[in-house]
Design an enzyme around this catalytic site. Structure first.
Site, PDB file in Angstrom:
ATOM      1  N   GLY A 119      11.552  -2.400   5.369  1.00 33.33           N
ATOM      2  CA  GLY A 119      10.446  -4.104   5.896  1.00 33.33           C
ATOM      3  C   GLY A 119       9.872  -4.303   4.233  1.00 33.33           C
ATOM      4  O   GLY A 119      10.419  -4.827   3.275  1.00 33.33           O
ATOM      5  N   HIS A 120       9.381  -3.519   3.563  1.00 32.11           N
ATOM      6  CA  HIS A 120       8.990  -3.908   1.954  1.00 32.11           C
ATOM      7  C   HIS A 120      10.322  -3.467   1.294  1.00 32.11           C
ATOM      8  O   HIS A 120      10.335  -5.129   0.903  1.00 32.11           O
ATOM      9  CB  HIS A 120       8.736  -2.525   1.913  1.00 32.11           C
ATOM     10  CG  HIS A 120       6.531  -2.053   2.056  1.00 32.11           C
ATOM     11  ND1 HIS A 120       6.552  -0.799   2.845  1.00 32.11           N
ATOM     12  CD2 HIS A 120       5.983  -2.417   1.892  1.00 32.11           C
ATOM     13  CE1 HIS A 120       5.339  -0.936   2.961  1.00 32.11           C
ATOM     14  NE2 HIS A 120       5.064  -1.625   3.061  1.00 32.11           N
ATOM     15  N   VAL A 173      11.000  -7.197   9.354  1.00 28.02           N
ATOM     16  CA  VAL A 173      12.119  -6.876   9.388  1.00 28.02           C
ATOM     17  C   VAL A 173      11.654  -5.693  10.998  1.00 28.02           C
ATOM     18  O   VAL A 173      10.735  -4.252  10.781  1.00 28.02           O
ATOM     19  CB  VAL A 173      12.076  -5.490   8.422  1.00 28.02           C
ATOM     20  CG1 VAL A 173      13.867  -4.720   8.217  1.00 28.02           C
ATOM     21  CG2 VAL A 173      12.814  -6.483   7.244  1.00 28.02           C
ATOM     22  N   ALA A 211       4.249   3.656   0.979  1.00 29.05           N
ATOM     23  CA  ALA A 211       4.392   4.476   2.135  1.00 29.05           C
ATOM     24  C   ALA A 211       5.550   3.541   2.833  1.00 29.05           C
ATOM     25  O   ALA A 211       5.371   3.007   3.609  1.00 29.05           O
ATOM     26  CB  ALA A 211       3.689   4.688   3.199  1.00 29.05           C
ATOM     27  N   LEU A 212       6.609   3.148   1.749  1.00 30.97           N
ATOM     28  CA  LEU A 212       7.341   2.063   1.530  1.00 30.97           C
ATOM     29  C   LEU A 212       8.560   2.763   2.242  1.00 30.97           C
ATOM     30  O   LEU A 212       9.092   3.096   2.563  1.00 30.97           O
ATOM     31  CB  LEU A 212       8.196   1.824   0.507  1.00 30.97           C
ATOM     32  CG  LEU A 212       7.701   1.197  -0.693  1.00 30.97           C
ATOM     33  CD1 LEU A 212       8.109   1.773  -1.763  1.00 30.97           C
ATOM     34  CD2 LEU A 212       6.726   0.508  -0.461  1.00 30.97           C
ATOM     35  N   GLU A 269       5.708 -11.492   6.685  1.00 31.13           N
ATOM     36  CA  GLU A 269       5.260 -12.350   8.256  1.00 31.13           C
ATOM     37  C   GLU A 269       4.735 -11.012   9.445  1.00 31.13           C
ATOM     38  O   GLU A 269       4.309 -11.823  10.612  1.00 31.13           O
ATOM     39  CB  GLU A 269       6.215 -13.102   8.945  1.00 31.13           C
ATOM     40  CG  GLU A 269       6.462 -14.299   7.907  1.00 31.13           C
ATOM     41  CD  GLU A 269       7.468 -15.416   8.263  1.00 31.13           C
ATOM     42  OE1 GLU A 269       8.123 -15.188   9.729  1.00 31.13           O
ATOM     43  OE2 GLU A 269       7.607 -16.460   7.656  1.00 31.13           O
ATOM     44  N   LYS A 270       5.019 -10.360   9.056  1.00 30.72           N
ATOM     45  CA  LYS A 270       4.655  -9.173  10.201  1.00 30.72           C
ATOM     46  C   LYS A 270       2.604  -8.833  10.418  1.00 30.72           C
ATOM     47  O   LYS A 270       2.661  -9.440  11.958  1.00 30.72           O
ATOM     48  CB  LYS A 270       4.855  -7.985  10.365  1.00 30.72           C
ATOM     49  CG  LYS A 270       4.233  -7.228  11.249  1.00 30.72           C
ATOM     50  CD  LYS A 270       4.474  -5.317  10.644  1.00 30.72           C
ATOM     51  CE  LYS A 270       3.553  -4.338  12.298  1.00 30.72           C
ATOM     52  NZ  LYS A 270       2.023  -4.313  11.130  1.00 30.72           N
ATOM     53  N   MET A 281       0.704  -1.301   0.329  1.00 31.84           N
ATOM     54  CA  MET A 281      -0.534  -0.373   0.236  1.00 31.84           C
ATOM     55  C   MET A 281       1.647   1.036  -0.150  1.00 31.84           C
ATOM     56  O   MET A 281       0.860   2.451  -0.008  1.00 31.84           O
ATOM     57  CB  MET A 281      -0.919   0.322   1.053  1.00 31.84           C
ATOM     58  CG  MET A 281      -1.669  -1.007   0.978  1.00 31.84           C
ATOM     59  SD  MET A 281      -3.717  -0.887   1.869  1.00 31.84           S
ATOM     60  CE  MET A 281      -2.965  -0.560   3.812  1.00 31.84           C
TER      61      MET A 281
HETATM   62  O1  PAF Z   1      -0.173  -6.072   3.738  1.00 39.06           O
HETATM   63  C1  PAF Z   1      -0.742  -4.531   2.580  1.00 39.06           C
HETATM   64  O2  PAF Z   1       0.429  -3.729   2.222  1.00 39.06           O
HETATM   65  C2  PAF Z   1      -2.160  -4.888   2.688  1.00 39.06           C
HETATM   66  O3  PAF Z   1      -2.646  -5.997   2.790  1.00 39.06           O
HETATM   67  C3  PAF Z   1      -2.140  -5.763   0.829  1.00 39.06           C
HETATM   68  C4  PAF Z   1      -1.572  -6.919   0.887  1.00 39.06           C
HETATM   69  C5  PAF Z   1      -0.883  -4.722  -0.275  1.00 39.06           C
HETATM   70  C6  PAF Z   1      -3.681  -5.752   0.024  1.00 39.06           C
HETATM   71  O4  PAF Z   1      -4.063  -4.895   0.277  1.00 39.06           O
END
Ligand code: PAF
Length: 284
Positions: free
Chosen positions: A35-36, A179, A31-32, A147-148, A29
């Site tokens: 962890g992303h 992370v 706002a990286l 896994e969070k 979604m």
């Molecule tokens: O974990 C997230 O960022 C969201 O729940 C996902 C998996 C992208 C679905 O909108």
């Protein structure tokens, strides 16, 4: 890195990436945070091409939740993904994902109803529905999640198996360990809502969870340990605890004893109005 917004641009872009081998999808979604970026690196290590989606999915937010306030920073996210060598960023509009008249929802019984599901009605239906759509459009060979959000991962795995999304293209679903910040707080886009004072206090969450796990492993009763954990979180500055539960890592059913099942400790608690979640295995 190519950025696309519309489905008619996405499909040929993914088709051409397939010539490089397996395609991995990292749904986000935006706002990286680091962890992303770990998810992206895991995807890159396993696939010939990496697609990242950024979509703040309205159907997974409840009426009184933070949809409008959810951080959006597409330009900064684009820069971060470019630096990671991502091949394709897909950032669709709400209208593209949910065209007028949209009326179909996916509901994963059982797994969606416990833990966060009990406090966020409809949340996991929104997650399952949007992830099914993301999978249908990208048809990834591999999809990577953190896994969070352990319960989310369990719901997505069940949904993908039940709807045969893992066949014929594999869509292997990979869970990547959480992370954490230096004080152990799990990284989350929502951590940025915290004031500096609440951020400092929030480090109590992973610390108290580790203490509870150590107590259970050393033979303390589960119920009294969880009660102690709840009180300790409130004493540490959390204003409420939605749940602190030991549960079967696969079925998510609550456990009253550290049994044979692979168990995890799950907590959701609010600090400064921000709801934080975390989970940890009973034994590594
Ligand atoms: O974990 C997230 O960022 C969201 O729940 C996902 C998996 C992208 C679905 O909108």
């Amino acid at each position: 890195m190519q950025t696309v917004n519309r489905l008619d641009e996405l499909h040929p872009a993914v088709d051409s990436l397939r010539q490089r081998g397996d395609v991995a999808l990292v749904p986000t979604m935006g706002a990286l945070h680091p962890g992303h970026l770990t998810l992206v690196r895991e995807a890159k290590a396993r696939a010939g091409a990496v697609v990242v989606s950024i979509f703040v999915n309205p159907t997974q937010f409840g009426p009184n939740e933070d949809l409008a306030a959810y951080p959006r920073q597409l330009a900064e996210d684009t820069r971060l993904l470019e630096a990671e060598g991502v091949d394709l960023l897909w950032a669709p509009s709400v209208e593209e994902v949910y065209p007028e008249g949209f009326a179909t929802h996916i509901s994963v019984a059982g797994l969606s109803e416990t833990l966060c599901g009990a406090f966020r009605p409809g949340h996991f239906d929104g997650v399952a529905t949007v992830v099914a759509k993301l999978f249908n459009h990208v048809r990834p060979d591999l999809a990577v999640f953190g896994e969070k959000d352990w319960q989310q991962l369990a719901v997505i795995r069940r949904m993908a198996r039940d709807l045969d999304l893992t066949h014929p293209r594999t869509a292997r679903i990979l869970g990547v360990p959480t992370v954490r910040e230096l004080d152990g707080l799990a990284m989350s886009s929502r951590n940025r809502y915290l004031s500096s004072q609440d951020r400092a206090r929030a480090g109590a969450l992973p610390r108290l969870m580790r203490e509870a796990i150590a107590a259970i492993v050393s033979g303390e009763a589960v119920a009294s340990t969880l009660a102690t954990l709840r009180s300790a979180l409130l004493e540490a500055g959390f204003e409420s605890v939605d749940y602190a539960e030991l549960a079967d890592a696969r079925s998510l059913r609550p456990l009253t004893a550290a049994a044979d099942a692979p168990a995890r400790l799950f907590v959701a608690a609010r600090i400064g109005g921000t709801r934080l979640i975390d989970n940890m295995p009973l034994a590594d």
